[in-house]
Design an enzyme around this catalytic site. Structure first.
Site, short mmCIF file in Angstrom:
data_model
loop_
_atom_site.label_atom_id
_atom_site.label_comp_id
_atom_site.label_asym_id
_atom_site.label_seq_id
_atom_site.Cartn_x
_atom_site.Cartn_y
_atom_site.Cartn_z
N LYS A 13 -21.11 38.30 -42.44
CA LYS A 13 -19.67 38.47 -42.64
C LYS A 13 -19.35 38.98 -44.04
CE LYS A 13 -18.83 34.05 -41.77
NZ LYS A 13 -20.20 33.57 -41.51
N ARG A 88 -11.84 28.68 -38.80
CA ARG A 88 -13.06 28.06 -38.27
C ARG A 88 -12.77 26.96 -37.29
NH1 ARG A 88 -18.10 28.88 -41.89
NH2 ARG A 88 -16.90 29.78 -43.54
N ARG A 127 -31.46 34.45 -49.16
CA ARG A 127 -30.29 35.09 -49.79
C ARG A 127 -30.23 34.80 -51.29
NH1 ARG A 127 -24.50 33.98 -47.34
NH2 ARG A 127 -25.18 31.82 -47.58
N ARG A 160 -27.50 29.89 -53.19
CA ARG A 160 -26.47 28.89 -52.87
C ARG A 160 -27.11 27.56 -52.55
NH1 ARG A 160 -22.26 31.76 -48.84
NH2 ARG A 160 -22.36 29.69 -47.86
N ARG A 171 -25.24 23.39 -41.09
CA ARG A 171 -24.13 24.36 -40.99
C ARG A 171 -24.11 25.01 -39.61
NH1 ARG A 171 -25.78 27.91 -45.78
NH2 ARG A 171 -24.14 29.34 -45.08
P1 AP5 Z 1 -24.01 37.23 -45.62
O1 AP5 Z 1 -23.30 38.52 -45.51
O2 AP5 Z 1 -23.96 36.50 -46.90
O3 AP5 Z 1 -23.60 36.28 -44.35
P2 AP5 Z 1 -22.29 35.42 -44.07
O4 AP5 Z 1 -21.98 35.59 -42.63
O5 AP5 Z 1 -21.25 35.74 -45.07
O6 AP5 Z 1 -22.90 33.98 -44.28
P3 AP5 Z 1 -22.32 32.73 -45.09
O7 AP5 Z 1 -23.50 31.84 -45.35
O8 AP5 Z 1 -21.53 33.14 -46.27
O9 AP5 Z 1 -21.42 32.10 -43.99
P4 AP5 Z 1 -20.88 30.66 -43.93
O10 AP5 Z 1 -19.87 30.81 -42.89
O11 AP5 Z 1 -21.89 29.62 -43.70
O12 AP5 Z 1 -20.43 30.37 -45.44
P5 AP5 Z 1 -19.03 30.40 -46.19
O13 AP5 Z 1 -19.28 30.81 -47.57
O14 AP5 Z 1 -18.06 31.17 -45.40
O15 AP5 Z 1 -25.54 37.51 -45.23
C1 AP5 Z 1 -26.50 36.45 -45.26
C2 AP5 Z 1 -27.87 36.99 -45.71
O16 AP5 Z 1 -28.34 37.93 -44.74
C3 AP5 Z 1 -27.86 37.77 -47.05
O17 AP5 Z 1 -29.05 37.52 -47.72
C4 AP5 Z 1 -27.77 39.23 -46.62
O18 AP5 Z 1 -28.35 40.10 -47.59
C5 AP5 Z 1 -28.56 39.21 -45.32
N1 AP5 Z 1 -28.09 40.20 -44.35
C6 AP5 Z 1 -26.80 40.52 -44.05
N2 AP5 Z 1 -26.74 41.47 -43.09
C7 AP5 Z 1 -28.04 41.74 -42.76
C8 AP5 Z 1 -28.63 42.62 -41.82
N3 AP5 Z 1 -27.89 43.42 -41.02
N4 AP5 Z 1 -29.99 42.62 -41.74
C9 AP5 Z 1 -30.74 41.83 -42.53
N5 AP5 Z 1 -30.24 40.98 -43.44
C10 AP5 Z 1 -28.89 40.93 -43.55
O19 AP5 Z 1 -18.62 28.87 -46.15
C11 AP5 Z 1 -19.36 27.93 -46.88
C12 AP5 Z 1 -18.82 26.53 -46.66
O20 AP5 Z 1 -17.45 26.47 -47.09
C13 AP5 Z 1 -18.76 26.05 -45.21
O21 AP5 Z 1 -20.00 25.52 -44.80
C14 AP5 Z 1 -17.65 25.00 -45.26
O22 AP5 Z 1 -18.11 23.82 -45.83
C15 AP5 Z 1 -16.67 25.64 -46.24
N6 AP5 Z 1 -15.66 26.47 -45.57
C16 AP5 Z 1 -15.48 27.81 -45.72
N7 AP5 Z 1 -14.48 28.25 -44.93
C17 AP5 Z 1 -14.01 27.15 -44.27
C18 AP5 Z 1 -12.99 26.96 -43.31
N8 AP5 Z 1 -12.26 27.99 -42.85
N9 AP5 Z 1 -12.79 25.72 -42.84
C19 AP5 Z 1 -13.51 24.67 -43.29
N10 AP5 Z 1 -14.51 24.78 -44.19
C20 AP5 Z 1 -14.75 26.01 -44.68
MG MG Z 2 -20.30 34.68 -46.65
#
Ligand code: AP5
Ligand code: MG
Ligand code: ZN
Length: 223
Positions: A13, A88, A127, A160, A171
Protein backbone atom coordinates in the site's frame (compact mmCIF):
# COMPACT_ATOMS: atom_id res chain seq x y z
CA UNK A 1 -10.95 11.78 -6.56
CA UNK A 2 -10.98 9.85 -3.26
CA UNK A 3 -9.26 6.47 -3.43
CA UNK A 4 -8.72 3.75 -0.84
CA UNK A 5 -5.84 1.28 -1.04
CA UNK A 6 -6.99 -1.85 0.78
CA UNK A 7 -4.71 -4.79 1.56
CA UNK A 8 -3.10 -6.84 4.32
CA UNK A 9 0.10 -5.66 6.02
CA UNK A 10 2.90 -5.75 3.44
CA UNK A 11 0.60 -5.81 0.41
CA UNK A 12 2.45 -2.75 -0.92
CA UNK A 13 0.00 0.00 0.00
CA UNK A 14 2.66 2.51 1.03
CA UNK A 15 4.93 1.73 -1.93
CA UNK A 16 2.14 2.19 -4.45
CA UNK A 17 0.39 5.11 -2.72
CA UNK A 18 3.53 7.23 -3.01
CA UNK A 19 3.67 6.73 -6.80
CA UNK A 20 -0.05 6.99 -7.54
CA UNK A 21 -0.75 9.96 -5.27
CA UNK A 22 2.01 11.97 -6.92
CA UNK A 23 0.89 11.07 -10.44
CA UNK A 24 -2.74 11.93 -9.78
CA UNK A 25 -2.18 14.98 -7.58
CA UNK A 26 -3.73 13.36 -4.51
CA UNK A 27 -2.78 13.72 -0.86
CA UNK A 28 -1.33 10.43 0.46
CA UNK A 29 -2.68 9.75 3.94
CA UNK A 30 -1.33 6.77 5.91
CA UNK A 31 -2.81 6.42 9.39
CA UNK A 32 0.11 4.13 10.30
CA UNK A 33 2.61 6.86 9.32
CA UNK A 34 0.58 9.41 11.33
CA UNK A 35 0.65 7.20 14.43
CA UNK A 36 4.39 6.54 14.05
CA UNK A 37 5.03 10.25 13.68
CA UNK A 38 3.00 10.98 16.82
CA UNK A 39 4.89 8.25 18.69
CA UNK A 40 8.24 9.71 17.59
CA UNK A 41 7.11 13.13 18.84
CA UNK A 42 6.05 11.56 22.14
CA UNK A 43 2.53 13.03 22.13
CA UNK A 44 -0.31 11.47 24.19
CA UNK A 45 -1.85 10.15 20.99
CA UNK A 46 1.48 8.65 19.94
CA UNK A 47 2.05 6.93 23.27
CA UNK A 48 -1.47 5.52 23.26
CA UNK A 49 -1.20 4.29 19.65
CA UNK A 50 2.25 2.77 20.22
CA UNK A 51 0.85 0.31 22.79
CA UNK A 52 -1.49 -1.20 20.24
CA UNK A 53 0.90 -1.04 17.29
CA UNK A 54 3.67 -2.88 19.10
CA UNK A 55 1.24 -5.74 19.83
CA UNK A 56 0.05 -5.84 16.22
CA UNK A 57 -3.46 -4.76 17.25
CA UNK A 58 -5.67 -2.02 15.87
CA UNK A 59 -5.66 1.36 17.56
CA UNK A 60 -9.21 1.94 18.93
CA UNK A 61 -11.75 3.36 16.49
CA UNK A 62 -12.53 6.58 18.43
CA UNK A 63 -8.89 7.68 18.36
CA UNK A 64 -8.29 6.65 14.77
CA UNK A 65 -11.50 8.09 13.34
CA UNK A 66 -11.03 11.45 15.09
CA UNK A 67 -7.46 11.74 13.79
CA UNK A 68 -8.41 10.84 10.21
CA UNK A 69 -11.46 13.10 10.02
CA UNK A 70 -9.42 16.03 11.30
CA UNK A 71 -6.78 15.33 8.62
CA UNK A 72 -9.15 15.11 5.66
CA UNK A 73 -10.89 18.33 6.71
CA UNK A 74 -7.70 20.37 6.10
CA UNK A 75 -7.40 22.41 2.87
CA UNK A 76 -4.62 20.28 1.33
CA UNK A 77 -7.01 17.31 1.22
CA UNK A 78 -9.57 19.14 -0.90
CA UNK A 79 -7.99 18.17 -4.25
CA UNK A 80 -8.41 14.48 -3.48
CA UNK A 81 -6.99 11.83 -1.19
CA UNK A 82 -5.34 8.44 -1.41
CA UNK A 83 -6.04 6.56 1.82
CA UNK A 84 -3.50 3.93 2.87
CA UNK A 85 -4.42 1.85 5.93
CA UNK A 86 -7.76 3.52 6.58
CA UNK A 87 -10.49 2.37 6.98
CA UNK A 88 -9.67 -0.88 8.76
CA UNK A 89 -13.01 -1.56 10.45
CA UNK A 90 -16.61 -1.16 9.32
CA UNK A 91 -17.13 1.60 11.89
CA UNK A 92 -14.25 3.50 10.33
CA UNK A 93 -15.70 2.98 6.83
CA UNK A 94 -19.11 4.23 7.93
CA UNK A 95 -17.63 7.29 9.65
CA UNK A 96 -15.67 8.08 6.48
CA UNK A 97 -18.71 7.71 4.22
CA UNK A 98 -20.68 10.01 6.51
CA UNK A 99 -17.97 12.69 6.68
CA UNK A 100 -17.43 12.72 2.92
CA UNK A 101 -21.19 12.70 2.30
CA UNK A 102 -21.64 15.79 4.47
CA UNK A 103 -19.52 17.75 2.02
CA UNK A 104 -21.02 16.21 -1.11
CA UNK A 105 -18.07 13.90 -1.76
CA UNK A 106 -17.66 10.12 -1.76
CA UNK A 107 -15.13 7.32 -2.15
CA UNK A 108 -14.71 6.73 -5.89
CA UNK A 109 -12.84 3.45 -5.92
CA UNK A 110 -11.28 0.91 -3.55
CA UNK A 111 -8.21 -0.85 -4.91
CA UNK A 112 -7.80 -4.17 -3.12
CA UNK A 113 -4.19 -5.34 -3.44
CA UNK A 114 -3.98 -9.08 -3.10
CA UNK A 115 -0.76 -10.91 -2.14
CA UNK A 116 -0.44 -14.46 -0.70
CA UNK A 117 0.31 -14.41 3.03
CA UNK A 118 3.56 -16.39 2.71
CA UNK A 119 4.96 -13.53 0.61
CA UNK A 120 3.80 -10.87 3.08
CA UNK A 121 5.98 -12.28 5.85
CA UNK A 122 9.08 -12.10 3.58
CA UNK A 123 8.23 -8.60 2.49
CA UNK A 124 7.80 -7.21 5.99
CA UNK A 125 10.73 -8.86 7.71
CA UNK A 126 13.05 -7.52 4.95
CA UNK A 127 11.64 -3.98 4.88
CA UNK A 128 13.79 -0.93 5.62
CA UNK A 129 12.28 2.54 5.60
CA UNK A 130 13.54 6.07 5.72
CA UNK A 131 12.58 7.94 8.89
CA UNK A 132 13.24 11.23 7.14
CA UNK A 133 11.48 11.09 3.74
CA UNK A 134 9.37 7.94 4.12
CA UNK A 135 10.93 6.01 1.21
CA UNK A 136 10.37 2.24 1.45
CA UNK A 137 12.97 -0.42 0.58
CA UNK A 138 13.40 -4.17 0.82
CA UNK A 139 16.78 -5.74 1.43
CA UNK A 140 16.26 -8.27 -1.40
CA UNK A 141 13.58 -7.00 -3.78
CA UNK A 142 14.26 -3.27 -3.66
CA UNK A 143 17.58 -2.55 -1.94
CA UNK A 144 18.99 0.96 -1.63
CA UNK A 145 22.16 1.65 -3.64
CA UNK A 146 24.24 1.96 -0.46
CA UNK A 147 23.41 -0.52 2.29
CA UNK A 148 20.99 0.99 4.87
CA UNK A 149 21.23 4.51 3.42
CA UNK A 150 18.28 6.27 1.75
CA UNK A 151 18.81 6.85 -2.02
CA UNK A 152 16.60 9.91 -1.96
CA UNK A 153 17.80 11.85 1.07
CA UNK A 154 20.86 10.09 2.52
CA UNK A 155 19.33 9.37 5.95
CA UNK A 156 20.07 6.11 7.79
CA UNK A 157 17.32 3.56 7.12
CA UNK A 158 15.38 1.90 9.94
CA UNK A 159 13.38 -1.28 10.50
CA UNK A 160 9.91 -0.95 11.98
CA UNK A 161 9.48 -2.36 15.47
CA UNK A 162 6.30 -4.15 14.37
CA UNK A 163 8.11 -5.98 11.54
CA UNK A 164 9.51 -8.69 13.82
CA UNK A 165 8.14 -12.09 12.67
CA UNK A 166 5.92 -12.64 15.75
CA UNK A 167 4.39 -9.16 15.47
CA UNK A 168 3.88 -9.55 11.72
CA UNK A 169 1.93 -12.75 12.44
CA UNK A 170 -0.22 -10.89 14.98
CA UNK A 171 -0.86 -8.11 12.46
CA UNK A 172 -1.94 -10.60 9.81
CA UNK A 173 -4.24 -12.33 12.33
CA UNK A 174 -5.74 -8.98 13.37
CA UNK A 175 -6.33 -7.72 9.83
CA UNK A 176 -7.41 -10.80 7.84
CA UNK A 177 -11.11 -10.82 8.73
CA UNK A 178 -11.44 -7.02 8.76
CA UNK A 179 -9.91 -6.75 5.29
CA UNK A 180 -12.43 -9.25 3.92
CA UNK A 181 -15.28 -7.46 5.70
CA UNK A 182 -14.22 -4.15 4.13
CA UNK A 183 -13.93 -5.78 0.70
CA UNK A 184 -17.53 -6.97 1.10
CA UNK A 185 -18.65 -3.52 2.32
CA UNK A 186 -17.23 -1.73 -0.73
CA UNK A 187 -18.17 -4.60 -3.03
CA UNK A 188 -21.81 -3.96 -2.14
CA UNK A 189 -21.30 -0.31 -3.07
CA UNK A 190 -19.87 -1.43 -6.44
CA UNK A 191 -16.54 0.29 -5.71
CA UNK A 192 -14.18 -2.63 -5.17
CA UNK A 193 -11.45 -3.47 -7.71
CA UNK A 194 -9.27 -6.50 -6.96
CA UNK A 195 -5.71 -6.11 -8.16
CA UNK A 196 -2.94 -8.71 -8.14
CA UNK A 197 -0.23 -7.24 -5.89
CA UNK A 198 2.52 -9.72 -6.79
CA UNK A 199 5.41 -9.20 -9.22
CA UNK A 200 7.56 -6.15 -9.88
CA UNK A 201 6.34 -2.96 -8.14
CA UNK A 202 6.16 -1.26 -11.57
CA UNK A 203 3.87 -3.98 -12.87
CA UNK A 204 1.64 -3.63 -9.83
CA UNK A 205 1.47 0.13 -10.47
CA UNK A 206 0.39 -0.55 -14.06
CA UNK A 207 -2.38 -2.89 -12.88
CA UNK A 208 -3.58 -0.32 -10.35
CA UNK A 209 -3.63 2.35 -13.07
CA UNK A 210 -5.65 -0.05 -15.22
CA UNK A 211 -8.14 -0.52 -12.41
CA UNK A 212 -8.38 3.25 -11.93
CA UNK A 213 -9.10 3.80 -15.64
CA UNK A 214 -11.69 1.04 -15.53
CA UNK A 215 -13.28 2.41 -12.34
CA UNK A 216 -16.99 2.59 -12.95
CA UNK A 217 -16.86 0.25 -15.96
CA UNK A 218 -17.87 -2.71 -13.83
CA UNK A 219 -14.66 -4.73 -14.38
CA UNK A 220 -13.93 -6.37 -11.04
CA UNK A 221 -10.54 -8.01 -11.39
CA UNK A 222 -7.37 -6.70 -13.01
CA UNK A 223 -4.75 -9.38 -13.45
P1 AP5 B 1 4.83 -1.56 1.88
O1 AP5 B 1 4.51 -0.76 0.68
O2 AP5 B 1 5.54 -0.90 3.00
O3 AP5 B 1 3.48 -2.33 2.38
P2 AP5 B 1 2.21 -1.80 3.18
O4 AP5 B 1 1.02 -2.45 2.56
O5 AP5 B 1 2.24 -0.32 3.27
O6 AP5 B 1 2.49 -2.50 4.57
P3 AP5 B 1 2.40 -1.90 6.05
O7 AP5 B 1 3.21 -2.83 6.90
O8 AP5 B 1 2.75 -0.47 6.10
O9 AP5 B 1 0.88 -2.12 6.33
P4 AP5 B 1 0.19 -2.17 7.70
O10 AP5 B 1 -1.21 -2.07 7.28
O11 AP5 B 1 0.51 -3.33 8.54
O12 AP5 B 1 0.86 -0.96 8.50
P5 AP5 B 1 0.42 0.53 8.80
O13 AP5 B 1 1.63 1.35 8.87
O14 AP5 B 1 -0.65 0.93 7.88
O15 AP5 B 1 5.67 -2.83 1.39
C1 AP5 B 1 6.15 -3.79 2.34
C2 AP5 B 1 7.52 -4.34 1.90
O16 AP5 B 1 7.35 -5.04 0.66
C3 AP5 B 1 8.59 -3.26 1.61
O17 AP5 B 1 9.84 -3.75 1.99
C4 AP5 B 1 8.53 -3.07 0.10
O18 AP5 B 1 9.77 -2.63 -0.44
C5 AP5 B 1 8.16 -4.48 -0.36
N1 AP5 B 1 7.35 -4.49 -1.59
C6 AP5 B 1 6.32 -3.67 -1.91
N2 AP5 B 1 5.80 -3.98 -3.12
C7 AP5 B 1 6.53 -5.05 -3.56
C8 AP5 B 1 6.47 -5.84 -4.74
N3 AP5 B 1 5.55 -5.61 -5.71
N4 AP5 B 1 7.35 -6.87 -4.85
C9 AP5 B 1 8.26 -7.12 -3.88
N5 AP5 B 1 8.37 -6.41 -2.75
C10 AP5 B 1 7.50 -5.38 -2.59
O19 AP5 B 1 -0.20 0.38 10.26
C11 AP5 B 1 0.63 0.07 11.35
C12 AP5 B 1 -0.17 -0.07 12.62
O20 AP5 B 1 -0.83 1.17 12.91
C13 AP5 B 1 -1.31 -1.08 12.59
O21 AP5 B 1 -0.84 -2.38 12.89
C14 AP5 B 1 -2.26 -0.53 13.67
O22 AP5 B 1 -1.77 -0.83 14.94
C15 AP5 B 1 -2.12 0.97 13.45
N6 AP5 B 1 -3.13 1.49 12.51
C16 AP5 B 1 -2.88 2.08 11.31
N7 AP5 B 1 -4.03 2.41 10.70
C17 AP5 B 1 -5.03 2.03 11.54
C18 AP5 B 1 -6.44 2.09 11.47
N8 AP5 B 1 -7.06 2.61 10.39
N9 AP5 B 1 -7.15 1.60 12.50
C19 AP5 B 1 -6.55 1.08 13.58
N10 AP5 B 1 -5.22 0.97 13.72
C20 AP5 B 1 -4.46 1.45 12.70
MG1 MG C 1 2.47 1.08 4.86
ZN1 ZN D 1 14.90 9.29 2.73
Amino acid sequence: MQIILLGLPGAGKGTQAKVLAERHGLLHISTGDMFRQAAAEGTDLGRRAQEFMSRGELVPDEVTIAMLLERIARPDAAAGIMLDGFPRTIRQAEALDRALGERGAQIDVVLYMQVPEALLMQRLTGRWSCPSCGAIYHELTNPPKRSRVCDRCGAALMQREDDRPETVQARLDTNRAWTEALAAYYGKQGKLREVDGTGEPGKVTARLEGALRGAGSGARGVR
